[in-house]
Write an enzyme that holds these catalytic residues in place. Structure first.
Site, PDB file in Angstrom:
ATOM      1  N   GLY A 173       6.285  -6.587   0.359  1.00 21.13           N
ATOM      2  CA  GLY A 173       5.617  -6.427   1.640  1.00 21.13           C
ATOM      3  C   GLY A 173       6.527  -6.831   2.782  1.00 21.13           C
ATOM      4  O   GLY A 173       7.751  -6.789   2.667  1.00 21.13           O
ATOM      5  N   SER A 174       5.932  -7.228   3.888  1.00 15.00           N
ATOM      6  CA  SER A 174       6.697  -7.567   5.076  1.00 15.00           C
ATOM      7  C   SER A 174       7.434  -8.891   4.918  1.00 15.00           C
ATOM      8  O   SER A 174       7.054  -9.747   4.110  1.00 15.00           O
ATOM      9  CB  SER A 174       5.766  -7.648   6.290  1.00 15.00           C
ATOM     10  OG  SER A 174       4.927  -8.791   6.202  1.00 15.00           O
TER      11      SER A 174
ATOM     12  N   ALA B  85      -3.183  -4.165  -2.131  1.00 11.15           N
ATOM     13  CA  ALA B  85      -3.423  -4.030  -0.695  1.00 11.15           C
ATOM     14  C   ALA B  85      -4.845  -3.521  -0.506  1.00 11.15           C
ATOM     15  O   ALA B  85      -5.330  -2.684  -1.277  1.00 11.15           O
ATOM     16  CB  ALA B  85      -2.423  -3.055  -0.088  1.00 11.15           C
TER      17      ALA B  85
ATOM     18  N   CYS C 152      10.583   1.137   2.489  1.00 10.98           N
ATOM     19  CA  CYS C 152      11.535   0.086   2.844  1.00 10.98           C
ATOM     20  C   CYS C 152      12.977   0.570   2.771  1.00 10.98           C
ATOM     21  O   CYS C 152      13.833   0.099   3.512  1.00 10.98           O
ATOM     22  CB  CYS C 152      11.324  -1.142   1.964  1.00 10.98           C
ATOM     23  SG  CYS C 152      11.527  -0.837   0.200  1.00 10.98           S
TER      24      CYS C 152
ATOM     25  N   LYS D 261      -3.040  -8.467  -7.068  1.00 17.64           N
ATOM     26  CA  LYS D 261      -3.816  -8.444  -5.832  1.00 17.64           C
ATOM     27  C   LYS D 261      -3.360  -7.216  -5.057  1.00 17.64           C
ATOM     28  O   LYS D 261      -2.275  -7.176  -4.500  1.00 17.64           O
ATOM     29  CB  LYS D 261      -3.582  -9.700  -4.987  1.00 17.64           C
ATOM     30  CG  LYS D 261      -4.469  -9.755  -3.747  1.00 17.64           C
ATOM     31  CD  LYS D 261      -3.647 -10.020  -2.499  1.00 17.64           C
ATOM     32  CE  LYS D 261      -4.468  -9.936  -1.236  1.00 17.64           C
ATOM     33  NZ  LYS D 261      -4.825  -8.552  -0.858  1.00 17.64           N
TER      34      LYS D 261
ATOM     35  N   TRP E 156       0.804  -1.221   0.000  1.00 17.38           N
ATOM     36  CA  TRP E 156       0.000   0.000   0.000  1.00 17.38           C
ATOM     37  C   TRP E 156       0.836   1.269   0.000  1.00 17.38           C
ATOM     38  O   TRP E 156       0.331   2.345  -0.295  1.00 17.38           O
ATOM     39  CB  TRP E 156      -0.908   0.018   1.237  1.00 17.38           C
ATOM     40  CG  TRP E 156      -0.171  -0.326   2.505  1.00 17.38           C
ATOM     41  CD1 TRP E 156      -0.116  -1.552   3.108  1.00 17.38           C
ATOM     42  CD2 TRP E 156       0.662   0.538   3.295  1.00 17.38           C
ATOM     43  NE1 TRP E 156       0.685  -1.504   4.211  1.00 17.38           N
ATOM     44  CE2 TRP E 156       1.175  -0.231   4.355  1.00 17.38           C
ATOM     45  CE3 TRP E 156       1.005   1.878   3.215  1.00 17.38           C
ATOM     46  CZ2 TRP E 156       2.020   0.289   5.329  1.00 17.38           C
ATOM     47  CZ3 TRP E 156       1.857   2.422   4.176  1.00 17.38           C
ATOM     48  CH2 TRP E 156       2.354   1.626   5.219  1.00 17.38           C
ATOM     49  N   ASN E 157       2.118   1.178   0.329  1.00 14.55           N
ATOM     50  CA  ASN E 157       2.869   2.420   0.561  1.00 14.55           C
ATOM     51  C   ASN E 157       3.197   3.198  -0.716  1.00 14.55           C
ATOM     52  O   ASN E 157       3.296   4.424  -0.691  1.00 14.55           O
ATOM     53  CB  ASN E 157       4.145   2.142   1.359  1.00 14.55           C
ATOM     54  CG  ASN E 157       5.065   1.147   0.695  1.00 14.55           C
ATOM     55  OD1 ASN E 157       4.646   0.319  -0.113  1.00 14.55           O
ATOM     56  ND2 ASN E 157       6.344   1.214   1.038  1.00 14.55           N
TER      57      ASN E 157
ATOM     58  N   GLU F 200      11.626  -3.872  11.604  1.00 17.17           N
ATOM     59  CA  GLU F 200      11.591  -2.722  10.707  1.00 17.17           C
ATOM     60  C   GLU F 200      10.656  -1.674  11.304  1.00 17.17           C
ATOM     61  O   GLU F 200       9.507  -1.970  11.638  1.00 17.17           O
ATOM     62  CB  GLU F 200      11.102  -3.130   9.323  1.00 17.17           C
ATOM     63  CG  GLU F 200      11.051  -1.962   8.343  1.00 17.17           C
ATOM     64  CD  GLU F 200      10.614  -2.381   6.955  1.00 17.17           C
ATOM     65  OE1 GLU F 200      11.000  -1.702   5.989  1.00 17.17           O
ATOM     66  OE2 GLU F 200       9.886  -3.388   6.847  1.00 17.17           O
TER      67      GLU F 200
ATOM     68  N   GLU G 208      10.324  -8.810  -2.540  1.00 17.32           N
ATOM     69  CA  GLU G 208      10.888  -7.525  -2.110  1.00 17.32           C
ATOM     70  C   GLU G 208      10.329  -7.242  -0.729  1.00 17.32           C
ATOM     71  O   GLU G 208       9.165  -6.847  -0.575  1.00 17.32           O
ATOM     72  CB  GLU G 208      10.492  -6.419  -3.097  1.00 17.32           C
ATOM     73  CG  GLU G 208      11.040  -6.595  -4.502  1.00 17.32           C
ATOM     74  CD  GLU G 208      12.534  -6.365  -4.593  1.00 17.32           C
ATOM     75  OE1 GLU G 208      13.134  -5.944  -3.584  1.00 17.32           O
ATOM     76  OE2 GLU G 208      13.105  -6.619  -5.666  1.00 17.32           O
ATOM     77  N   LEU G 209      11.160  -7.440   0.308  1.00 20.64           N
ATOM     78  CA  LEU G 209      10.650  -7.435   1.679  1.00 20.64           C
ATOM     79  C   LEU G 209      11.177  -6.241   2.482  1.00 20.64           C
ATOM     80  O   LEU G 209      11.479  -5.211   1.916  1.00 20.64           O
ATOM     81  CB  LEU G 209      11.004  -8.768   2.335  1.00 20.64           C
ATOM     82  CG  LEU G 209      10.603 -10.010   1.518  1.00 20.64           C
ATOM     83  CD1 LEU G 209      11.025 -11.284   2.232  1.00 20.64           C
ATOM     84  CD2 LEU G 209       9.119 -10.018   1.217  1.00 20.64           C
TER      85      LEU G 209
END
Length: 458
Positions: free
Chosen positions: A210-211, A160, A267, A158, A134-135, A361, A232-233
């Site tokens: 995401g996380s 957020a 991130c 898909k 979502w960021n 984080e 990509e975390l």
């Protein structure tokens, strides 16, 4: 099975009012979309490279025309200042322009051998499922989608939940462009529907941003069904300042801008300021003065530089992390002020072994600062985290900076520059920051069939 009355809502993080109501897809409708993606792929993969570029150029023009609508939607759904929303859209447009300028030769690598001809051809593989954050709801989707489309793959996104509207707008723009129907689709699915989509034979790859916790689940499911994945975390990026920098105020301003961009919900923001002990106090003073200029304001006012934490649950988590850092020995340099989903910028001084900062984080406007007395231990401090996304080093001694960088375990090193994504260079990390790369011509090969061709004369 999902029923048509199962719904979710998007919430404005500024006032917590409902923006829109959406309905999850039934399993039947999911299969319809997957069938459309399969059919679209059969057409799209046979488009010439020039035709694909023409479609991309038309899309670029359409997104340019819709810039105001998109920026407004980003600000509404995730609480980002409007100037930063426009910046996100402009960055997405520039990415499209960059890929329009590439040549078809990037899909072919000739190899000199004893054979008449030998080469590797990078070919499309089918439908890619993109599970988006979502960021940066537009940028993240565009940076995953465009390289794959240029290769010949098709995309199902898909989004957020809280930025669904942004994805819907993007889907409409794809339909308005010259891309064939079904090449880019939004999948409004719940968490318990994701596995069945990944397992579906139409899906040939999964890209997730995401996380780390969620990424481990997606990576596990991808492995279970033998599907290629790119993760990509999270990140815990260090901003290292050596004592030879001349303008501490300037460097502190850059560090603050990196930490507070997107209200700290990035991130690759500078999450840990690691500063030479001899200039530590001056750097703290300069950061505090800069942070105080980031005040709450109307998000549609161009002078507003900081926004809101995008969801209530995330703001509660952030506040708990703030308190836990202090309980574990963190010293308050600039205290936080919380009002609903708004957090004023804050600065905490820690020892290098603070367990909260090392392991978690911090996704919000909290700056963390620590010092070092010997340059020989910089890499140990930077590496003292399970993450490995990026690092920024600031010094006049470029040779020394490169020597330090060789011992740092991250996917990206920026010297005298903040860590940032650039379409020309691969973006990604190591360790718990994930695997695989996005951006640059190299990323196009992530979801491709590396087909080896060797031809021998009779």
């Amino acid at each position: 099975m999902k029923k048509n009355n199962e719904m979710f809502q998007t919430i404005n993080p500024v006032d917590n009012n409902v923006l829109n109501t959406y309905y999850y897809l039934s399993n039947k409708n999911i299969n319809v979309k997957l069938s459309e993606a399969k059919n679209a792929y059969q057409k799209w993969k046979n488009y010439s490279f020039e035709s694909k570029v023409q479609c991309l150029m038309k899309f670029c023009s359409c997104i340019q025309k819709a810039k105001d609508i998109i920026a407004y939607s980003i600000t509404q759904e995730m609480g980002k200042p409007i100037t930063q929303s426009y910046a996100e859209v402009n960055k997405s447009i520039n990415l499209c322009k960059y890929y329009c300028e590439l040549r078809e030769s990037i899909f072919l690598e000739r190899i000199d051998t004893e054979y008449h001809t030998s080469y590797v051809k990078f070919e499309s593989i089918g439908s890619i499922l993109g599970i988006m954050p979502w960021n940066y709801p537009i940028w993240q989707t565009i940076r995953s989608t465009i390289p794959n489309l240029l290769l010949g793959n098709v995309i199902l996104i898909k989004p957020a939940i809280n930025t669904t509207g942004c994805s819907i707008i993007l889907e409409k723009i794809f339909l308005e462009s010259d891309f064939p129907k079904g090449i880019f689709q939004v999948l409004l699915i719940d968490l318990n529907q994701i596995e069945s989509v990944i397992a579906h034979p139409t899906i040939q790859g999964i890209t997730f941003t995401g996380s780390t916790l969620s990424g481990s689940v997606i990576g596990s499911l991808s492995g279970k069904y033998i599907k290629k994945s790119v993760l990509e975390l999270g990140g815990n990026d260090a901003f290292v300042v050596l004592k030879d920098v001349e303008n501490i105020e300037k460097i502190a301003k850059i560090a603050t801008e990196s930490r507070l961009n997107n209200t700290g919900q990035t991130c690759i923001s500078a999450k840990r300021f690691i500063v030479d002990k001899t200039i530590m106090n001056d750097f703290i003073d300069a950061v505090i003065q800069e942070m105080k200029t980031y005040r709450r304001g109307n998000l549609y006012n161009e002078s507003t530089k900081i926004g809101y934490i995008s969801r209530y649950d995330l703001s509660e988590k952030l506040y708990q992390q703030y308190k836990n850092i202090i309980l574990n020995g963190g010293e308050i340099c600039l205290e936080i002020t919380k009002n609903g989903n708004f957090f004023s910028p804050s600065l905490l001084k820690i020892e290098n072994d603070n367990c909260v900062v090392k392991k978690e984080e911090i996704f919000g406007p909290i700056g963390i600062i620590s010092s070092f007395s010997k340059e020989e231990i910089i890499h140990d401090i930077v590496n003292n985290t399970p993450y490995g996304l990026g690092t920024s080093i600031w010094t006049k001694d470029l040779e020394k900076a490169e020597q330090i960088s060789r011992k740092i375990d991250t996917g990206m090193i920026f010297i005298n520059e903040v860590v940032k994504s650039d379409p020309r260079f691969p973006f990604g990390g190591v360790k718990q920051s994930g695997y695989g790369r996005e951006l640059s011509p190299l990323s196009i090969k992530e979801f491709s069939n590396w087909k080896t061709v060797m031809i021998k004369e009779l």
